[in-house]
Scaffold this motif. Structure first.
Motif, PDB file in Angstrom:
ATOM      1  N   MET A 134       0.074  -2.793   7.614  1.00 49.71           N
ATOM      2  CA  MET A 134      -0.543  -2.305   6.390  1.00 49.71           C
ATOM      3  C   MET A 134      -1.958  -1.808   6.655  1.00 49.71           C
ATOM      4  O   MET A 134      -2.400  -0.818   6.111  1.00 49.71           O
ATOM      5  CB  MET A 134      -0.603  -3.470   5.415  1.00 49.71           C
ATOM      6  N   LEU A 140      -4.495   6.415   5.718  1.00 44.94           N
ATOM      7  CA  LEU A 140      -4.687   7.016   4.399  1.00 44.94           C
ATOM      8  C   LEU A 140      -6.117   7.522   4.251  1.00 44.94           C
ATOM      9  O   LEU A 140      -6.369   8.637   3.805  1.00 44.94           O
ATOM     10  CB  LEU A 140      -4.408   5.990   3.304  1.00 44.94           C
ATOM     11  N   ARG A 177       9.474  -5.310  -9.335  1.00 50.83           N
ATOM     12  CA  ARG A 177       8.258  -4.882  -8.667  1.00 50.83           C
ATOM     13  C   ARG A 177       8.570  -4.357  -7.273  1.00 50.83           C
ATOM     14  O   ARG A 177       8.142  -3.278  -6.895  1.00 50.83           O
ATOM     15  CB  ARG A 177       7.274  -6.043  -8.567  1.00 50.83           C
ATOM     16  N   PHE A 184       8.965   3.942  -4.698  1.00 51.07           N
ATOM     17  CA  PHE A 184       7.752   4.729  -4.478  1.00 51.07           C
ATOM     18  C   PHE A 184       7.643   5.188  -3.029  1.00 51.07           C
ATOM     19  O   PHE A 184       7.472   6.363  -2.744  1.00 51.07           O
ATOM     20  CB  PHE A 184       6.522   3.906  -4.849  1.00 51.07           C
ATOM     21  N   HIS A 185       7.775   4.241  -2.119  1.00 48.61           N
ATOM     22  CA  HIS A 185       7.571   4.614  -0.717  1.00 48.61           C
ATOM     23  C   HIS A 185       8.661   5.542  -0.197  1.00 48.61           C
ATOM     24  O   HIS A 185       8.380   6.477   0.540  1.00 48.61           O
ATOM     25  CB  HIS A 185       7.440   3.362   0.142  1.00 48.61           C
ATOM     26  N   MET A 234       8.035   8.902  -1.436  1.00 45.72           N
ATOM     27  CA  MET A 234       6.947   9.541  -0.702  1.00 45.72           C
ATOM     28  C   MET A 234       7.495  10.145   0.591  1.00 45.72           C
ATOM     29  O   MET A 234       7.156  11.273   0.958  1.00 45.72           O
ATOM     30  CB  MET A 234       5.851   8.527  -0.395  1.00 45.72           C
ATOM     31  N   SER A 243       8.368  13.504  -6.548  1.00 41.26           N
ATOM     32  CA  SER A 243       7.087  13.041  -7.085  1.00 41.26           C
ATOM     33  C   SER A 243       7.268  12.295  -8.404  1.00 41.26           C
ATOM     34  O   SER A 243       6.510  11.366  -8.688  1.00 41.26           O
ATOM     35  CB  SER A 243       6.055  14.159  -7.203  1.00 41.26           C
ATOM     36  N   VAL A 244       8.297  12.679  -9.168  1.00 47.12           N
ATOM     37  CA  VAL A 244       8.550  11.910 -10.386  1.00 47.12           C
ATOM     38  C   VAL A 244       8.982  10.483 -10.023  1.00 47.12           C
ATOM     39  O   VAL A 244       8.496   9.501 -10.585  1.00 47.12           O
ATOM     40  CB  VAL A 244       9.626  12.606 -11.249  1.00 47.12           C
ATOM     41  N   MET A 271       8.211   8.928  -7.363  1.00 46.04           N
ATOM     42  CA  MET A 271       7.014   8.240  -6.859  1.00 46.04           C
ATOM     43  C   MET A 271       6.230   7.631  -8.006  1.00 46.04           C
ATOM     44  O   MET A 271       5.816   6.475  -7.948  1.00 46.04           O
ATOM     45  CB  MET A 271       6.112   9.242  -6.128  1.00 46.04           C
ATOM     46  N   THR A 272       6.018   8.429  -9.036  1.00 45.77           N
ATOM     47  CA  THR A 272       5.221   7.928 -10.157  1.00 45.77           C
ATOM     48  C   THR A 272       5.922   6.771 -10.852  1.00 45.77           C
ATOM     49  O   THR A 272       5.302   5.767 -11.191  1.00 45.77           O
ATOM     50  CB  THR A 272       4.973   9.053 -11.170  1.00 45.77           C
ATOM     51  N   LEU A 307       5.806   3.743  -8.655  1.00 44.51           N
ATOM     52  CA  LEU A 307       4.435   3.248  -8.600  1.00 44.51           C
ATOM     53  C   LEU A 307       4.082   2.472  -9.861  1.00 44.51           C
ATOM     54  O   LEU A 307       3.577   1.350  -9.797  1.00 44.51           O
ATOM     55  CB  LEU A 307       3.508   4.444  -8.452  1.00 44.51           C
ATOM     56  N   SER A 308       4.397   3.056 -11.010  1.00 48.56           N
ATOM     57  CA  SER A 308       4.055   2.372 -12.263  1.00 48.56           C
ATOM     58  C   SER A 308       4.774   1.034 -12.327  1.00 48.56           C
ATOM     59  O   SER A 308       4.186   0.018 -12.692  1.00 48.56           O
ATOM     60  CB  SER A 308       4.456   3.211 -13.467  1.00 48.56           C
ATOM     61  N   LEU A 326       3.207  -1.474 -10.084  1.00 48.61           N
ATOM     62  CA  LEU A 326       1.849  -1.894 -10.460  1.00 48.61           C
ATOM     63  C   LEU A 326       1.849  -2.743 -11.719  1.00 48.61           C
ATOM     64  O   LEU A 326       1.009  -3.616 -11.894  1.00 48.61           O
ATOM     65  CB  LEU A 326       0.956  -0.677 -10.681  1.00 48.61           C
ATOM     66  N   VAL A 342      -5.193  -0.174 -12.562  1.00 44.79           N
ATOM     67  CA  VAL A 342      -3.746  -0.190 -12.466  1.00 44.79           C
ATOM     68  C   VAL A 342      -3.100   0.613 -13.603  1.00 44.79           C
ATOM     69  O   VAL A 342      -2.044   1.211 -13.438  1.00 44.79           O
ATOM     70  CB  VAL A 342      -3.287  -1.659 -12.458  1.00 44.79           C
ATOM     71  N   PRO A 386      -1.478   5.429 -12.483  1.00 43.96           N
ATOM     72  CA  PRO A 386      -0.248   6.195 -12.725  1.00 43.96           C
ATOM     73  C   PRO A 386      -0.482   7.372 -13.675  1.00 43.96           C
ATOM     74  O   PRO A 386       0.146   8.419 -13.517  1.00 43.96           O
ATOM     75  CB  PRO A 386       0.699   5.173 -13.367  1.00 43.96           C
ATOM     76  N   THR A 417      -1.968  10.030 -11.618  1.00 43.59           N
ATOM     77  CA  THR A 417      -0.914  10.585 -10.758  1.00 43.59           C
ATOM     78  C   THR A 417      -0.055  11.563 -11.542  1.00 43.59           C
ATOM     79  O   THR A 417       0.224  12.676 -11.085  1.00 43.59           O
ATOM     80  CB  THR A 417      -0.012   9.450 -10.227  1.00 43.59           C
ATOM     81  N   ILE A 430       0.633  15.611 -11.024  1.00 47.63           N
ATOM     82  CA  ILE A 430       1.971  16.227 -10.955  1.00 47.63           C
ATOM     83  C   ILE A 430       2.116  17.310 -12.030  1.00 47.63           C
ATOM     84  O   ILE A 430       2.629  18.397 -11.765  1.00 47.63           O
ATOM     85  CB  ILE A 430       3.062  15.150 -11.095  1.00 47.63           C
ATOM     86  N   ILE A 487      -5.700   9.257  -2.922  1.00 44.94           N
ATOM     87  CA  ILE A 487      -5.591   8.407  -1.740  1.00 44.94           C
ATOM     88  C   ILE A 487      -6.565   7.248  -1.817  1.00 44.94           C
ATOM     89  O   ILE A 487      -6.240   6.108  -1.471  1.00 44.94           O
ATOM     90  CB  ILE A 487      -5.847   9.246  -0.473  1.00 44.94           C
TER      91      ILE A 487
END
Ligand code: HEM
Lengths: 528, 322
Positions: A15, A22, A161, A168-169, A172, A448-449, A451-452, A455-456, A459, B233, B237, B240, B244, B272
């Motif tokens: 990590m 990054l 989660r 997400f990953h 990506m 990308s959708v 991903m979002t 991600l949400s 998080l 947090v 999003p 993000t 997009i 990033i």
């Protein structure tokens, strides 16, 4: 050797490394925003390099003016990609295993956990367990018998989660791949089309004024279609601010090409025409003055050439319209008699002193201020030359001479010493079109959708555990009482679990009577 | 599309009034911050330990504690008076936000479009988002004496917007006539406005961990860290999604969904940095101070993107400078 490889791999996939990469990527992207870039503005790059001497040349050779195509930028993101894969593989397996895993066994000492609470109730163990099961509906639950008639529940929640995190990953990863595919098979070309019914066909790279193919595109297999620009409409506010642009075009694609059927389309900014897997954009517009040269022998040549806007607000334009003398076949002689009309065009003319300026972008009172040049334009020298300029070196060496200077309105003309007449006939609008093709862009969007979303999810959901242990016991007054112990632990870095734990505890240990039931409620340690 | 001049003038007045009210709120909050709770460290520590236990929102500072060095003979003791000003500061902030909202709505009605069509309007929207975010935070965490630190940048940005970037109410140019103006720009304003709060709070976190004397007047590092994390947090999003949406718009406006336009590049960098912040909190040794610093870097990048990139580096974003 193996050990070295393994260590490198471990290092790369940790990590910490991903984090470092990054940052490096962010840092590496920065010069692209601060220095001029070849793909956005090549002229600025040249100026910048010229203005900064060896320093500019060094930056240039290191790729600082084409950051996103440079080796070092690609290297970072390939490393990041590898690191990502390395990170994801073990996590995926662990995730699959955890899908079926039961919540872990209740720790012996619940009061050591970051969140815990203890109390007694009148109900028996069964009742407590039932209430707990009820309250923890939606959690993954495991009930266990323990020694001395005690029972416990381990409950865990928030598995989504990890799902979100993996989504997400992986998205990506997908995004990076889709971008790479796009880079290989895309193409993009720009072309100026007069708004007088002129046509443009996507038949090869020669049809464009400029063309940039992807790595695997050679320009021989473009999607077939044709576009015809019939008219161009612009509307401006009284302040001169543009309010509306539209090119009235017609197009043909597929069977229409064979039957020669044209279909109308109003092409506007923000609203490209999408046909045959390509997109056609209206990127800009401008004026093309029409000049006629009448040579002493009576022969005429008429040209309408686009001039480029020198001022985006008033559309004062500049350019050079270049004529070859008709009927002259001897190259030497021809080079004596080439003519260029060069200067400024104003859609709404005003004079600032003797200089022509424009006060409004629309055609209210067009005029040109021109120099007529005669001699050798240098067009045969084999060097490419800008269509907007004459070759200044020809002027400097005396081979191209100014023979007239004039300000003209439409219909006016100027006569040269040898009897040649140059007339300004009028002006046509042109549309600046772009054709783009990128077969992977839908995938980029899809990834990308995801991903979002991933991600949400990752998080906003927290992975957390609760344990309830009920032990039969006796109260001070000899009644049967049940001792209830609650423990809680948020498994991931996530603020705010304490509040939820508090609510659960309140529900399961409702009455708080400090006199006869000393309750402890402690949140120890660092809750994050 | 005629512009309703009267309404846009009223809008300007409301904007000015909102700034004025914010300034007042900031001053009140400053007094609260300076005098509201002069608590000796030892007492504070003890109290914190006691109250953190509640498990719910940490109520560390809600109970007045007298400062032995600051007691005067008549009237309510100064700490109490200052705290009352602190509560008034919150009420004023709500009033300011209302005026601010009215200003934006009137501009929207005057121009018959969304009120974020140029730099001035975008800045105003962003600041309103920041203020509302802060008010929401205050509902969950009793830290209103920190308002001064949030209002300070907001007022600075609004002043800059009103004086330097101001533009008359007008329709937008063809490049911006798209429903993506509603979606993209609003989500970006939402994301970047929200992010202002954790940025400021992270600065306070660093101050808390420093030897500066103000540190004593700040809530515990834990609370600061939590406020910063939770707002980030939520904002991340949204930001993000904003990027997009921008890419989707770029695909139909500029011919390419990603062009490394300076604004796109810096958005990418900001993205990033925030991603790194979230990761940093999961890596031992990066929690706490380093994470807070990354969060601050994130806010700095966003502000840099808004102002420096717009005003100095011209890109494809055509509203720049307007
Ligand atoms: C922090 C980052 C960003 C901010 C603050 C931002 C802000 C804005 C604003 C304020 C507008 C303006 C319209 C207006 O109200 O005048 C706009 C337009 C636009 N943005 Fe962004 N944006 C950001 C990132 C992006 C990204 C990453 C993309 C594309 C990938 C993008 C694409 C667009 C497009 C296509 C337009 C409209 C066309 C134009 O202005 O010419 N934006 N953006």
């Amino acid at each position: 050797m193996i050990a070295f490889l393994r260590n490198t791999w471990r290092g790369l996939t940790s990590m910490r490394t991903a984090l470092f990469l990054l940052f490096l990527l962010a840092l590496a992207a920065m010069p692209g925003a601060l220095l001029p870039q070849v793909d956005l503005n090549p002229v600025k790059v040249e100026e910048f390099v010229a203005a900064n001497g060896w320093w500019g040349r060094l930056l240039n050779s290191l790729g600082f003016f084409d950051v996103y195509a440079s080796v070092w930028f690609s290297a970072i993101y390939v490393l990041l990609f590898v690191s990502l894969v390395g990170c994801l593989t073990p996590r995926t397996f662990e995730y699959l295993r955890s899908l079926r895993a039961r919540p872990v066994i209740t720790p012996r000492n619940l009061s050591r956990l970051p969140h815990h609470r203890e109390g007694t109730t009148d109900g028996d163990v069964d009742e407590v367990m039932r209430a707990a099961r009820e309250r923890l509906r939606g959690w993954r639950i495991e009930e266990r018998e323990e020694a001395d008639g005690a029972r416990s529940i381990s409950a865990e929640r928030g598995y989504l989660r990890e799902t979100g995190n993996l989504v997400f990953h992986f998205a990506m990863l997908g995004l990076i791949i889709a971008l790479a595919i796009g880079k290989m098979f895309n193409y993009e070309g720009q072309v100026v089309v007069m708004a007088d019914g002129s046509e443009f066909c996507n038949s090869g790279t020669f049809a464009y004024d400029s063309f940039s193919p992807g790595l695997r595109v050679d320009g021989t297999e473009l999607n077939e279609f044709c576009v015809r620009v019939n008219d161009f409409n612009a509307h401006y506010l009284p302040t001169g601010q543009a309010d509306f642009f539209r090119a009235d075009i017609e197009y043909q694609v597929g069977e229409d090409l064979a039957t020669n059927t044209w279909r109308p389309y109003p092409l506007e900014v923000n609203d490209p025409l999408r046909i045959a897997g390509d997109r056609i954009y209206l990127l800009g517009n401008g004026y093309a003055p029409t000049f006629t040269v009448t040579f002493p022998d009576g022969q005429q040549r008429t040209l309408t050439t686009q001039w480029r806007p020198a001022d985006q607000i008033t559309l004062l334009s500049e350019g050079a319209t270049k004529f070859d003398p008709p009927g002259v076949t001897d190259p030497a002689q021809r080079r004596e008699q080439q003519i260029a009309v060069t200067g400024l065009f104003a859609p709404t003319a005003t004079l600032q002193g003797k200089l022509l300026a424009s006060s409004f972008p629309d055609l209210r009172d067009p005029a040109v201020a021109i120099d007529v040049m005669r001699g050798d334009l240098g067009t045969n020298a084999g060097r490419g030359q800008s269509i907007f300029e004459i070759d200044q070196s020809m002027v400097d060496s005396g081979r191209l001479e100014r023979v007239a200077r004039a300000n003209l309105r439409p219909g006016e003309d100027v006569r040269l010493d040898d009897g040649t007449v140059v007339s300004f006939d009028g002006v046509e609008r042109f549309a600046y079109l772009q054709v783009s093709h990128d077969p992977a862009q839908t995938w980029v969007l899809v990834f990308s959708v995801f991903m979002t979303l991933g991600l949400s999810t990752s998080l906003l959901i927290k992975r957390r555990r609760v344990w309830v242990r009920a032990t039969p016991g006796a109260g001070d007054d000899g009644d049967r009482r049940t001792v209830v112990l609650l423990g809680g632990l948020a498994r991931t870095d996530q603020a705010g679990y304490g509040e939820e734990f508090g609510r659960i505890a309140d529900d399961l240990l409702p009455e708080r009577e400090p006199e006869d039931a000393p309750q402890q409620d402690v949140t120890a340690g660092r809750e994050v | 599309m005629p512009v309703n001049e009267t309404l846009s003038t009223y809008s300007d007045w409301c904007y000015g009034a909102a700034v004025g009210v914010y300034v007042l709120a900031m001053l009140f909050s400053l007094i609260d911050q300076a005098f509201g709770r002069r608590v000796p460290k030892a007492v504070r520590r003890a109290r914190e330990r006691e109250l953190v236990g509640a498990g719910g929102p940490v109520l560390t500072e809600d109970v007045p504690v007298t400062d032995d060095t600051d007691v005067r003979t008549d009237g309510p003791e100064p700490g109490e008076r200052a705290r009352r000003l602190g509560r008034m500061s919150v009420a004023l902030t709500v009033l300011g936000a209302t005026l601010h909202l009215v200003a934006l709505v009137m501009r929207g009605v005057a121009t018959e479009r969304v009120p974020w069509g140029n730099m001035y309007e975008f800045g105003a929207t962003l600041c309103l988002v920041a203020v509302i975010t802060w008010l929401v935070v205050l509902r969950r965490f009793p830290i209103q004496h920190l308002s001064v630190w949030v209002l300070l940048p907001v007022i600075a940005l609004m002043f800059l917007g009103g004086v330097v970037l101001y533009s008359d109410a007008a329709p937008v140019q063809p490049a911006l006539q798209s429903y993506w103006l509603v979606i993209h720009v609003f989500s970006i304003a939402l994301g970047s406005g929200m992010v202002l709060v954790p940025g400021v709070v992270s600065v306070l976190y660093l101050v808390k961990n420093s030897r500066l004397r103000v540190a004593d007047r700040l809530p515990s590092a834990d609370v600061l860290d939590r406020v910063a994390y939770r707002t980030t947090v939520l904002a991340f999003p949204i930001f993000t999604a904003g990027v997009i949406f921008g890419a989707i718009w770029a695909e139909s406006a500029w011919g390419r969904f990603w062009d490394w336009d300076p604004k796109e590049t810096v958005s990418f960098v900001a993205w990033i940095v925030y991603a790194a912040y979230l990761h940093a909190r999961a890596v031992a040794g990066w929690r706490g101070k380093p994470a807070a610093m990354i969060n601050i870097a994130g806010m700095a990048t966003m502000i840099f993107n808004l102002f420096f990139i717009n005003l100095v580096v011209a890109g494809l974003h055509s509203y720049a400078g307007g």
